[in-house]
Motif scaffolding. Structure first.
Motif, PDB file in Angstrom:
ATOM      1  N   TRP A 111       0.843  -1.194   0.000  1.00  0.00           N
ATOM      2  CA  TRP A 111       0.000   0.000   0.000  1.00  0.00           C
ATOM      3  C   TRP A 111       0.879   1.246   0.000  1.00  0.00           C
ATOM      4  O   TRP A 111       1.605   1.512   0.967  1.00  0.00           O
ATOM      5  N   TYR A 112       0.827   2.000  -1.080  1.00  0.00           N
ATOM      6  CA  TYR A 112       1.505   3.283  -1.262  1.00  0.00           C
ATOM      7  C   TYR A 112       2.910   3.312  -0.666  1.00  0.00           C
ATOM      8  O   TYR A 112       3.283   4.229   0.057  1.00  0.00           O
ATOM      9  N   GLY A 113       3.692   2.290  -1.002  1.00  0.00           N
ATOM     10  CA  GLY A 113       5.089   2.246  -0.574  1.00  0.00           C
ATOM     11  C   GLY A 113       5.987   2.970  -1.560  1.00  0.00           C
ATOM     12  O   GLY A 113       5.804   2.862  -2.781  1.00  0.00           O
ATOM     13  N   ARG A 114       6.945   3.685  -1.049  1.00  0.00           N
ATOM     14  CA  ARG A 114       7.856   4.449  -1.910  1.00  0.00           C
ATOM     15  C   ARG A 114       8.591   3.519  -2.862  1.00  0.00           C
ATOM     16  O   ARG A 114       9.087   2.459  -2.465  1.00  0.00           O
ATOM     17  N   LEU A 115       8.695   3.920  -4.123  1.00  0.00           N
ATOM     18  CA  LEU A 115       9.250   3.060  -5.165  1.00  0.00           C
ATOM     19  C   LEU A 115      10.676   3.411  -5.554  1.00  0.00           C
ATOM     20  O   LEU A 115      11.401   2.580  -6.088  1.00  0.00           O
ATOM     21  N   ASP A 116      11.068   4.637  -5.289  1.00  0.00           N
ATOM     22  CA  ASP A 116      12.417   5.086  -5.640  1.00  0.00           C
ATOM     23  C   ASP A 116      12.840   6.152  -4.637  1.00  0.00           C
ATOM     24  O   ASP A 116      11.998   6.739  -3.940  1.00  0.00           O
ATOM     25  N   GLY A 117      14.133   6.380  -4.531  1.00  0.00           N
ATOM     26  CA  GLY A 117      14.622   7.367  -3.579  1.00  0.00           C
ATOM     27  C   GLY A 117      16.124   7.348  -3.459  1.00  0.00           C
ATOM     28  O   GLY A 117      16.822   6.719  -4.269  1.00  0.00           O
ATOM     29  N   GLU A 118      16.613   8.024  -2.432  1.00  0.00           N
ATOM     30  CA  GLU A 118      18.058   8.118  -2.223  1.00  0.00           C
ATOM     31  C   GLU A 118      18.595   6.816  -1.652  1.00  0.00           C
ATOM     32  O   GLU A 118      18.135   6.327  -0.625  1.00  0.00           O
ATOM     33  N   ARG A 119      19.585   6.273  -2.323  1.00  0.00           N
ATOM     34  CA  ARG A 119      20.200   5.026  -1.875  1.00  0.00           C
ATOM     35  C   ARG A 119      21.340   5.322  -0.897  1.00  0.00           C
ATOM     36  O   ARG A 119      22.148   6.198  -1.156  1.00  0.00           O
ATOM     37  N   THR A 120      21.353   4.599   0.197  1.00  0.00           N
ATOM     38  CA  THR A 120      22.371   4.779   1.221  1.00  0.00           C
ATOM     39  C   THR A 120      22.938   3.424   1.600  1.00  0.00           C
ATOM     40  O   THR A 120      22.477   2.384   1.119  1.00  0.00           O
ATOM     41  N   GLU A 121      23.901   3.426   2.493  1.00  0.00           N
ATOM     42  CA  GLU A 121      24.467   2.164   2.965  1.00  0.00           C
ATOM     43  C   GLU A 121      23.403   1.311   3.660  1.00  0.00           C
ATOM     44  O   GLU A 121      23.406   0.084   3.550  1.00  0.00           O
ATOM     45  N   LEU A 122      22.478   1.956   4.367  1.00  0.00           N
ATOM     46  CA  LEU A 122      21.446   1.222   5.084  1.00  0.00           C
ATOM     47  C   LEU A 122      20.254   0.869   4.192  1.00  0.00           C
ATOM     48  O   LEU A 122      19.551  -0.115   4.448  1.00  0.00           O
ATOM     49  N   THR A 123      20.004   1.688   3.173  1.00  0.00           N
ATOM     50  CA  THR A 123      18.895   1.435   2.237  1.00  0.00           C
ATOM     51  C   THR A 123      19.446   1.439   0.811  1.00  0.00           C
ATOM     52  O   THR A 123      19.232   2.381   0.050  1.00  0.00           O
ATOM     53  N   PRO A 124      20.150   0.365   0.436  1.00  0.00           N
ATOM     54  CA  PRO A 124      20.870   0.358  -0.838  1.00  0.00           C
ATOM     55  C   PRO A 124      19.993   0.158  -2.072  1.00  0.00           C
ATOM     56  O   PRO A 124      20.432   0.462  -3.192  1.00  0.00           O
ATOM     57  N   ASP A 148      -1.105  11.298  -4.510  1.00  0.00           N
ATOM     58  CA  ASP A 148      -0.033  11.143  -3.519  1.00  0.00           C
ATOM     59  C   ASP A 148       1.096  12.118  -3.847  1.00  0.00           C
ATOM     60  O   ASP A 148       1.761  11.997  -4.885  1.00  0.00           O
ATOM     61  N   GLN A 149       1.322  13.078  -2.962  1.00  0.00           N
ATOM     62  CA  GLN A 149       2.342  14.098  -3.205  1.00  0.00           C
ATOM     63  C   GLN A 149       3.762  13.575  -3.011  1.00  0.00           C
ATOM     64  O   GLN A 149       4.722  14.204  -3.455  1.00  0.00           O
ATOM     65  N   GLY A 150       3.897  12.431  -2.339  1.00  0.00           N
ATOM     66  CA  GLY A 150       5.235  11.895  -2.090  1.00  0.00           C
ATOM     67  C   GLY A 150       5.672  10.826  -3.063  1.00  0.00           C
ATOM     68  O   GLY A 150       6.855  10.469  -3.116  1.00  0.00           O
ATOM     69  N   HIS A 178      -2.032   9.998  -0.450  1.00  0.00           N
ATOM     70  CA  HIS A 178      -1.234   9.035   0.306  1.00  0.00           C
ATOM     71  C   HIS A 178      -2.023   8.606   1.552  1.00  0.00           C
ATOM     72  O   HIS A 178      -2.842   9.344   2.073  1.00  0.00           O
ATOM     73  N   ALA A 179      -1.772   7.379   2.000  1.00  0.00           N
ATOM     74  CA  ALA A 179      -2.369   6.857   3.237  1.00  0.00           C
ATOM     75  C   ALA A 179      -3.894   6.830   3.192  1.00  0.00           C
ATOM     76  O   ALA A 179      -4.564   7.055   4.200  1.00  0.00           O
ATOM     77  N   PHE A 180      -4.445   6.479   2.038  1.00  0.00           N
ATOM     78  CA  PHE A 180      -5.905   6.475   1.919  1.00  0.00           C
ATOM     79  C   PHE A 180      -6.556   5.323   2.674  1.00  0.00           C
ATOM     80  O   PHE A 180      -7.774   5.323   2.870  1.00  0.00           O
ATOM     81  N   TYR A 181      -5.780   4.338   3.133  1.00  0.00           N
ATOM     82  CA  TYR A 181      -6.351   3.252   3.932  1.00  0.00           C
ATOM     83  C   TYR A 181      -6.325   3.553   5.436  1.00  0.00           C
ATOM     84  O   TYR A 181      -6.961   2.864   6.218  1.00  0.00           O
ATOM     85  N   ALA A 182      -5.603   4.582   5.836  1.00  0.00           N
ATOM     86  CA  ALA A 182      -5.409   4.885   7.262  1.00  0.00           C
ATOM     87  C   ALA A 182      -6.658   5.540   7.824  1.00  0.00           C
ATOM     88  O   ALA A 182      -6.806   6.771   7.822  1.00  0.00           O
ATOM     89  N   ASP A 183      -7.588   4.727   8.350  1.00  0.00           N
ATOM     90  CA  ASP A 183      -8.901   5.227   8.755  1.00  0.00           C
ATOM     91  C   ASP A 183      -8.871   6.149   9.970  1.00  0.00           C
ATOM     92  O   ASP A 183      -9.892   6.717  10.335  1.00  0.00           O
ATOM     93  N   TYR A 184      -7.717   6.294  10.595  1.00  0.00           N
ATOM     94  CA  TYR A 184      -7.602   7.168  11.762  1.00  0.00           C
ATOM     95  C   TYR A 184      -7.048   8.540  11.395  1.00  0.00           C
ATOM     96  O   TYR A 184      -6.841   9.389  12.279  1.00  0.00           O
ATOM     97  N   ARG A 185      -6.810   8.779  10.106  1.00  0.00           N
ATOM     98  CA  ARG A 185      -6.206  10.036   9.654  1.00  0.00           C
ATOM     99  C   ARG A 185      -7.109  10.738   8.640  1.00  0.00           C
ATOM    100  O   ARG A 185      -7.947  10.094   7.981  1.00  0.00           O
ATOM    101  N   PRO A 186      -6.946  12.049   8.470  1.00  0.00           N
ATOM    102  CA  PRO A 186      -7.764  12.781   7.488  1.00  0.00           C
ATOM    103  C   PRO A 186      -7.573  12.297   6.054  1.00  0.00           C
ATOM    104  O   PRO A 186      -8.419  12.558   5.195  1.00  0.00           O
ATOM    105  N   SER A 187      -6.482  11.601   5.780  1.00  0.00           N
ATOM    106  CA  SER A 187      -6.200  11.101   4.427  1.00  0.00           C
ATOM    107  C   SER A 187      -7.099   9.934   4.024  1.00  0.00           C
ATOM    108  O   SER A 187      -7.134   9.554   2.850  1.00  0.00           O
ATOM    109  N   TYR A 188      -7.821   9.361   4.976  1.00  0.00           N
ATOM    110  CA  TYR A 188      -8.658   8.181   4.702  1.00  0.00           C
ATOM    111  C   TYR A 188      -9.706   8.481   3.636  1.00  0.00           C
ATOM    112  O   TYR A 188     -10.358   9.516   3.658  1.00  0.00           O
ATOM    113  N   ARG A 189      -9.820   7.543   2.687  1.00  0.00           N
ATOM    114  CA  ARG A 189     -10.842   7.612   1.651  1.00  0.00           C
ATOM    115  C   ARG A 189     -11.574   6.275   1.627  1.00  0.00           C
ATOM    116  O   ARG A 189     -10.996   5.257   1.260  1.00  0.00           O
ATOM    117  N   LYS A 190     -12.839   6.293   1.992  1.00  0.00           N
ATOM    118  CA  LYS A 190     -13.604   5.073   2.222  1.00  0.00           C
ATOM    119  C   LYS A 190     -13.652   4.164   0.991  1.00  0.00           C
ATOM    120  O   LYS A 190     -13.364   2.955   1.089  1.00  0.00           O
TER     121      LYS A 190
END
Length: 291
Positions: free
Chosen positions: A193-206, A228-230, A260-272
């Motif tokens: 669910w809306y997991g980041r697909l690309d980004g900065e690669r580091t030693e810990l997140t290669p 999703d803005q992110g 983003h976070a449209f499944y998070a029913d405890y947050r304003p981002s929730y979309r039924k």
């Protein structure tokens, strides 16, 4: 066999342990909701009870300590298909616990490990920025994948059917679902669910999901929001292209109007509607692929 420590809610029929140990393990999991997401949007919070379930905090042995987790499964004898639940950036708080209960009501043995408990307690931090800087930035993908492997091993020894192994995760955990799909050969299917697909690669997140599209050992369904803005749609389309090039049966579904976070029913981002449709797609995906 390694000792299993079980600290369950009243619905659990298994044996109890001393209160001091109960408090220690349960205390490593967030109570309620993380400070960073309060106040919670109470009118949309979904609560799933534990009737007919074994639900509560458990301790999972690892090579370097005890991994706290929350587990929910149907009561009674018999093995149940296992679903790992990978938490958001906010850790294993009430929403993630509730998702394990939702899965258990469907017949799954669901377990949600607290995947950065070694680095700190994010539930007490008051902003996402603080969580990222003080805790998540210190967590390695290698540690996370090893802890998920430990959770799989533990589940197999405690009533889970590892012939039917799935994984789902949200936001921070959505990225991990893709990585675990390329890591664990026992896995049958994953839903990210809306997991980041690309980004900065580091030693810990290669690596990021787009790097492992050709290495997936199990089909993954990605659920994303068009607003999703992110995670820009351009990145989603690049992931789609990488999956198509790799072959296989992984898919991505985009909800055009969802944030983003449209499944998070405890947050304003929730979309039924997208949330309910995504939950139906998760169930269908797991059934189709033997989980």
């Amino acid at each position: 066999m390694a000792e299993t420590i079980l600290f369950d809610e009243p619905s659990d029929v298994l044996g109890e342990r001393p209160l001091s140990r109960r408090g220690f393990i349960a205390g490593l999991l967030s109570a309620g909701f993380a400070l960073a997401v309060r106040p919670v949007t109470a009118q949309t919070v979904i609560h799933t009870d534990s009737v007919g379930l074994v639900s509560g905090a458990v301790a999972i042995p690892t090579k370097d300590g005890v991994l706290p987790a929350y587990r929910s499964a149907p009561q009674g004898p018999g093995k149940h298909p296992v679903v790992l639940v990978v938490h958001e950036i906010f850790g294993v708080h009430e929403h993630i616990k509730d998702i394990t209960r939702r899965l258990a009501k469907l017949g799954y043995f669901a377990v949600a490990p607290e995947l950065y408990f070694r680095q700190g307690d994010v539930s007490k931090l008051e902003s996402i920025e603080a969580i990222r800087a003080q805790v998540v930035s210190k967590v390695s993908d290698a540690q996370v994948l090893a802890d998920l492997d430990a959770a799989v091993d533990w589940a197999g020894k405690n009533g889970g059917d590892l012939e039917r192994l799935g994984i789902t995760g949200f936001c921070w955990g959505g990225r991990i679902v893709w990585l675990y799909g390329a890591h664990q050969p026992k896995l049958k299917a994953g839903v990210a669910w809306y997991g980041r697909l690309d980004g900065e690669r580091t030693e810990l997140t290669p690596k990021f999901p787009i790097d492992v599209a050709s290495e997936l050992k199990a089909p993954v369904l990605g659920l994303y929001g068009g607003q999703d803005q992110g995670i820009p749609l351009e990145t989603v389309e690049r992931m789609r292209a990488a999956l198509k090039c790799a072959g296989g049966t992984s898919e991505i579904h985009v909800y055009p109007d969802a944030p983003h976070a449209f499944y998070a029913d405890y947050r304003p981002s929730y979309r039924k509607e997208p949330a309910e449709d995504g939950w139906r797609r998760l169930q269908d995906w797991f059934r189709r692929h033997g989980v």
